[in-house]
Motif scaffolding. Structure first.
Motif, mmCIF file in Angstrom:
data_model
loop_
_atom_site.group_PDB
_atom_site.id
_atom_site.type_symbol
_atom_site.label_atom_id
_atom_site.label_comp_id
_atom_site.label_asym_id
_atom_site.label_seq_id
_atom_site.Cartn_x
_atom_site.Cartn_y
_atom_site.Cartn_z
ATOM 1 N N LYS A 103 -16.653 -8.235 -20.885
ATOM 2 C CA LYS A 103 -15.355 -8.025 -20.239
ATOM 3 C C LYS A 103 -15.316 -8.778 -18.917
ATOM 4 C CE LYS A 103 -14.192 -3.596 -22.357
ATOM 5 N NZ LYS A 103 -13.563 -2.269 -22.147
ATOM 6 N N HIS A 104 -14.116 -8.849 -18.331
ATOM 7 C CA HIS A 104 -13.991 -9.515 -17.040
ATOM 8 C C HIS A 104 -12.931 -8.832 -16.186
ATOM 9 C CE1 HIS A 104 -10.916 -11.520 -19.555
ATOM 10 N NE2 HIS A 104 -10.224 -11.575 -18.442
ATOM 11 N N VAL A 105 -13.109 -8.958 -14.872
ATOM 12 C CA VAL A 105 -12.155 -8.420 -13.915
ATOM 13 C C VAL A 105 -11.429 -9.604 -13.288
ATOM 14 C CG1 VAL A 105 -11.870 -7.077 -11.801
ATOM 15 C CG2 VAL A 105 -13.655 -6.463 -13.421
ATOM 16 N N THR A 106 -10.116 -9.613 -13.360
ATOM 17 C CA THR A 106 -9.352 -10.752 -12.854
ATOM 18 C C THR A 106 -9.386 -10.803 -11.329
ATOM 19 O OG1 THR A 106 -7.280 -9.520 -12.713
ATOM 20 C CG2 THR A 106 -7.796 -10.569 -14.831
ATOM 21 N N LYS A 107 -9.076 -11.993 -10.806
ATOM 22 C CA LYS A 107 -9.039 -12.170 -9.359
ATOM 23 C C LYS A 107 -7.962 -11.290 -8.745
ATOM 24 C CE LYS A 107 -8.606 -15.685 -5.733
ATOM 25 N NZ LYS A 107 -8.409 -17.125 -5.437
ATOM 26 N N GLY A 108 -6.875 -11.097 -9.471
ATOM 27 C CA GLY A 108 -5.803 -10.242 -8.962
ATOM 28 C C GLY A 108 -6.243 -8.800 -8.798
ATOM 29 N N VAL A 109 -7.016 -8.304 -9.769
ATOM 30 C CA VAL A 109 -7.530 -6.932 -9.676
ATOM 31 C C VAL A 109 -8.476 -6.805 -8.490
ATOM 32 C CG1 VAL A 109 -9.006 -5.228 -10.807
ATOM 33 C CG2 VAL A 109 -7.232 -6.398 -12.116
ATOM 34 N N LEU A 110 -9.364 -7.791 -8.323
ATOM 35 C CA LEU A 110 -10.289 -7.754 -7.200
ATOM 36 C C LEU A 110 -9.545 -7.803 -5.865
ATOM 37 C CD1 LEU A 110 -13.113 -10.184 -8.429
ATOM 38 C CD2 LEU A 110 -13.316 -7.725 -8.075
ATOM 39 N N ALA A 111 -8.575 -8.715 -5.749
ATOM 40 C CA ALA A 111 -7.845 -8.885 -4.488
ATOM 41 C C ALA A 111 -7.082 -7.634 -4.104
ATOM 42 C CB ALA A 111 -6.899 -10.072 -4.580
ATOM 43 N N ASN A 112 -6.597 -6.882 -5.088
ATOM 44 C CA ASN A 112 -5.797 -5.688 -4.812
ATOM 45 C C ASN A 112 -6.622 -4.402 -4.764
ATOM 46 O OD1 ASN A 112 -2.710 -6.253 -4.720
ATOM 47 N ND2 ASN A 112 -3.477 -7.581 -6.354
ATOM 48 N N ALA A 113 -7.943 -4.532 -4.926
ATOM 49 C CA ALA A 113 -8.793 -3.340 -4.860
ATOM 50 C C ALA A 113 -8.755 -2.741 -3.461
ATOM 51 C CB ALA A 113 -10.229 -3.710 -5.226
ATOM 52 N N LEU A 114 -8.724 -1.401 -3.404
ATOM 53 C CA LEU A 114 -8.694 -0.697 -2.120
ATOM 54 C C LEU A 114 -10.106 -0.500 -1.573
ATOM 55 C CD1 LEU A 114 -5.989 2.100 -2.428
ATOM 56 C CD2 LEU A 114 -5.931 0.046 -1.016
ATOM 57 N N ILE A 115 -10.265 -0.812 -0.309
ATOM 58 C CA ILE A 115 -11.537 -0.610 0.384
ATOM 59 C C ILE A 115 -11.287 0.293 1.581
ATOM 60 C CG2 ILE A 115 -13.393 -1.729 1.676
ATOM 61 C CD1 ILE A 115 -13.458 -2.399 -1.261
ATOM 62 N N ALA A 116 -12.134 1.324 1.718
ATOM 63 C CA ALA A 116 -12.050 2.202 2.888
ATOM 64 C C ALA A 116 -12.851 1.563 4.020
ATOM 65 C CB ALA A 116 -12.604 3.583 2.554
ATOM 66 N N LEU A 124 0.838 -1.190 0.000
ATOM 67 C CA LEU A 124 0.000 0.000 0.000
ATOM 68 C C LEU A 124 0.877 1.244 0.000
ATOM 69 C CD1 LEU A 124 -3.023 0.694 0.127
ATOM 70 C CD2 LEU A 124 -2.798 0.879 2.596
ATOM 71 N N ASN A 125 0.642 2.180 -0.926
ATOM 72 C CA ASN A 125 1.427 3.411 -0.954
ATOM 73 C C ASN A 125 0.496 4.618 -0.968
ATOM 74 O OD1 ASN A 125 0.941 4.276 -3.909
ATOM 75 N ND2 ASN A 125 1.672 2.161 -4.141
ATOM 76 N N GLU A 126 1.033 5.756 -0.571
ATOM 77 C CA GLU A 126 0.236 6.966 -0.410
ATOM 78 C C GLU A 126 -0.327 7.467 -1.738
ATOM 79 O OE1 GLU A 126 -0.741 8.437 2.375
ATOM 80 O OE2 GLU A 126 0.219 6.779 3.458
ATOM 81 N N VAL A 127 0.442 7.288 -2.819
ATOM 82 C CA VAL A 127 0.004 7.784 -4.129
ATOM 83 C C VAL A 127 -1.278 7.088 -4.572
ATOM 84 C CG1 VAL A 127 0.654 8.015 -6.567
ATOM 85 C CG2 VAL A 127 2.380 8.311 -4.772
ATOM 86 N N GLU A 128 -1.418 5.844 -4.192
ATOM 87 C CA GLU A 128 -2.552 5.033 -4.630
ATOM 88 C C GLU A 128 -3.850 5.403 -3.915
ATOM 89 O OE1 GLU A 128 -3.427 0.234 -5.222
ATOM 90 O OE2 GLU A 128 -1.825 0.936 -3.898
ATOM 91 N N LYS A 129 -3.754 6.011 -2.746
ATOM 92 C CA LYS A 129 -4.956 6.325 -1.977
ATOM 93 C C LYS A 129 -5.728 7.458 -2.677
ATOM 94 C CE LYS A 129 -2.689 5.016 2.349
ATOM 95 N NZ LYS A 129 -2.189 5.470 3.667
ATOM 96 N N PRO A 130 -6.978 7.204 -3.058
ATOM 97 C CA PRO A 130 -7.707 8.182 -3.885
ATOM 98 C C PRO A 130 -8.204 9.411 -3.143
ATOM 99 C CG PRO A 130 -9.093 6.279 -3.417
ATOM 100 C CD PRO A 130 -7.749 5.970 -2.861
ATOM 101 N N TYR A 131 -8.409 9.329 -1.844
ATOM 102 C CA TYR A 131 -8.914 10.474 -1.083
ATOM 103 C C TYR A 131 -8.623 10.237 0.403
ATOM 104 C CZ TYR A 131 -12.758 7.074 -1.096
ATOM 105 O OH TYR A 131 -13.495 5.922 -1.040
ATOM 106 N N PRO A 132 -8.582 11.304 1.183
ATOM 107 C CA PRO A 132 -8.306 11.151 2.620
ATOM 108 C C PRO A 132 -9.483 10.513 3.341
ATOM 109 C CG PRO A 132 -8.814 13.443 2.091
ATOM 110 C CD PRO A 132 -8.698 12.729 0.783
ATOM 111 N N LEU A 133 -9.189 9.748 4.378
ATOM 112 C CA LEU A 133 -10.222 9.053 5.137
ATOM 113 C C LEU A 133 -10.489 9.744 6.466
ATOM 114 C CD1 LEU A 133 -9.218 5.303 4.636
ATOM 115 C CD2 LEU A 133 -10.999 6.589 3.448
ATOM 116 N N PRO A 134 -11.681 9.569 7.007
ATOM 117 C CA PRO A 134 -11.972 10.104 8.346
ATOM 118 C C PRO A 134 -11.090 9.412 9.400
ATOM 119 C CG PRO A 134 -13.988 9.485 7.188
ATOM 120 C CD PRO A 134 -12.860 8.941 6.397
ATOM 121 N N LYS A 135 -10.961 10.048 10.525
ATOM 122 C CA LYS A 135 -10.177 9.471 11.611
ATOM 123 C C LYS A 135 -10.813 8.155 12.066
ATOM 124 C CE LYS A 135 -8.110 10.622 16.072
ATOM 125 N NZ LYS A 135 -7.995 11.636 17.151
ATOM 126 N N GLY A 136 -9.966 7.163 12.283
ATOM 127 C CA GLY A 136 -10.449 5.857 12.707
ATOM 128 C C GLY A 136 -10.675 4.887 11.566
#
Length: 579
Positions: free
Chosen positions: A230-243, A92-104
């Protein structure tokens, strides 16, 4: 601004921003899509997964505790041999984070929360009429979709039950991808859907459904494959960012989303009811015109309708219906005999009775004669007559359909050939024209176009009819298109409008042959009886018809411009809320 204020302060945008989905054929006006409310639903979901929908509470636990527990449980399951060790996820790197998250809150990879197992590729030979229902993507989107069954032994990875978390990862972007919580009992899982098993009970499945669906735009951008499928690979799903928020806030987010989605449902139902009531009113008032027993009542009914023009004709559907009514009145002779005073410049004004070619002066009205009791559905003026289509055709040529098999399109040369997809209602679209080799086309010289003929779709996409312009001389037509060479007693534009009218298409639809692929027999077409005025009156009727259709086109352009503006405003509100 709170989520509730964002919704209530812009109610007009959410409910009035609509688009018209094209119809699938003749007689289908297309469905009105409530794009504003669709945008609102997506906005609610986006606000939810960003932590902008609910308040944060300092006293609550931190999401890092959930992540830590997920990691421990994953290691335990691997050590116990219950799951395989997964491929390493991207750091996980800072550049990849799309927006700031709330505290906690904390960013987490989807693969850190669950193990995903693809469904089974069932063969058609394995299908049965009993056993477990085989769940395909269509069954996730539509509970009433047809279902196949499987009665053989099944791996645990391919079996699901109520409460199973699923992610469909293949199909049409925007409709097939998504997270679902299965709620219809034991079933067998088909391929292209992942069965997801969470690492412990540290997450609320319904929140994870919101979180995954909130990432759909990113999944679609990462999808692989050709156009459409089209299809989304398992690798893309596994690496998707969730807040990920604390568990207590997950509960509050779910509750708030449910409340706001219920509000969307009410807005949608209210808007649909209003549109339906509007359609009924338009239908009722327009029908009074075509059902008027004489010219006097026609003028009175038109006066009544014109008084409410601004409130009646405010949608694309209502304008379409007005155009059809104009064509019907033209066929009935209701546009002949009273002068049309039309002066259009710039934006259409509110149409008056005289301006639309229907004089309120009863002395100017042309009397109608009663129809006989034979196959004549309405009265026509005294100078008009009922004729068969075959009697209006050039007797030396007759009505014919075109090339039966077009064959492979030549790399160069060839004869341009119109198909049913090229012939639209009252116009020809040459943007998708294809050619046929001279050798295949040669035996079909009888339908080679000269210009001035009327062409009509008799199979395939019905509803297309147009006058052939002179610049298409030398073109030919396909089998599903009939060529009507005109005799001296018929004016081409008048016949086009007549065939495009509701009267003519009611006759066609009652005479269609075939089951899966319906079409109009040429013998039937030749025998159809239509009302025909003298040639000079045909030209007069066409002139008035085109004036009225032009007014409709300008009204429609204004409606489309206003709709586009509302759509842009809705987009602006959404974008500003997510900054």
């Amino acid at each position: 601004m709170s989520a509730e204020e964002l919704i209530t302060d812009h109610l007009d945008l959410w409910t009035e921003a609509t688009t018209k989905k094209p119809g699938s054929g003749r007689g289908t006006n297309g469905k009105i899509e409530l794009t504003g409310i669709d945008k609102l639903r997506k906005l609610i979901l986006e606000l939810a997964v960003r932590g902008l929908l609910t308040e944060q509470r300092i006293c609550e636990s931190d999401a890092s505790e959930i992540v830590s527990n997920l990691h421990k449980e994953q290691k335990r399951l691997v050590a116990a041999g219950l799951i395989k060790k997964s491929k390493p996820l991207k750091p996980l790197n800072e550049v990849e984070k799309p927006y700031p998250l709330p505290k906690g809150w904390q960013w987490v990879r989807l693969g850190q929360t669950m193990e995903m197992y693809n469904g089974r590729a069932f063969k058609s030979s394995e299908w049965s009429t009993s056993g477990l229902p085989i769940i395909r993507i269509q069954n996730l989107n539509d509970p009433k979709a047809p279902t196949n069954y499987f009665s053989g032994p099944l791996n645990d990875r391919h079996s699901i039950d109520t409460g199973t978390f699923l992610i469909s990862w293949s199909g049409t972007p925007g409709t097939s991808f998504g997270a679902f919580i299965w709620n219809r009992g034991p079933a067998a899982l088909n391929q292209h859907i992942n069965k997801c098993v969470f690492f412990g009970d540290f997450l609320i499945p319904k929140f994870m459904q919101l979180a995954v669906n909130g990432q759909m735009k990113n999944f679609i951008q990462s999808a692989q494959g050709g156009v459409g499928l089209k299809h989304v690979t398992k690798g893309v799903l596994a690496n998707a960012l969730i807040a990920l928020p604390p568990k207590e806030e997950q509960h509050r987010i779910i509750q708030k989303v449910d409340e706001l989605m219920a509000l969307c449902d009410r807005l949608e139902q209210q808007t649909c009811d209003q549109l339906a009531a509007h359609d009924t009113l338009v239908d009722t008032l327009l029908s009074t015109l075509t059902q008027s027993p004489n010219a006097t009542e026609l003028a009175e009914n038109w006066t009544r309708l014109a008084a409410h023009f601004d409130t009646l004709f405010t949608t694309e559907q209502s304008i379409d219906k007005l155009k059809k009514t104009i064509l019907q009145l033209a066929v009935m002779g209701a546009l002949a005999g009273s002068p049309t005073k039309t002066a259009i410049s710039g934006k259409p004004e509110k149409p008056s009775v005289k301006r639309c070619g229907m004089s309120s002066d009863k002395k100017q009205s042309t009397p109608l004669i009663e129809a006989s009791k034979i196959d004549k559905p309405f009265s026509i003026p005294a100078a008009w007559r009922w004729e068969k289509i075959e009697d209006l055709v050039d007797p030396d040529k007759g009505i014919s359909y075109g090339i039966i098999k077009l064959g492979k399109e030549p790399k160069s040369g060839g004869v341009p050939t119109l198909r049913c997809s090229d012939v639209k209602p009252r116009k020809i679209d040459t943007s998708g024209i294809r050619t046929v080799s001279e050798k295949i086309e040669e035996p079909y010289r009888r339908t080679r176009l000269e210009g001035g003929e009327v062409i009509l779709n008799i199979r395939g996409t019905l509803g297309g009819v147009a006058l052939v312009p002179s610049n298409l001389k030398g073109f030919n037509v396909a089998r599903e298109v009939a060529v009507i060479p005109l005799g001296p007693t018929i004016y081409g534009p008048f016949l086009v409008n007549l065939i495009a009218s509701p009267f003519f298409w009611e006759m066609i639809e009652s005479n269609l042959k075939g089951i899966a692929y319906k079409g109009l027999n040429l013998k039937t077409l030749r025998s159809l009886r239509v009302p025909v005025p003298p040639l000079n009156v045909q030209k007069e009727v066409v002139k008035k018809t085109e004036e009225l259709i032009s007014i409709c086109d300008q009204l429609e352009a204004c409606i489309l411009k206003a709709s586009d503006t509302r759509g842009l405003l809705a987009n602006t509100v959404v974008e500003s809320a997510l900054v």
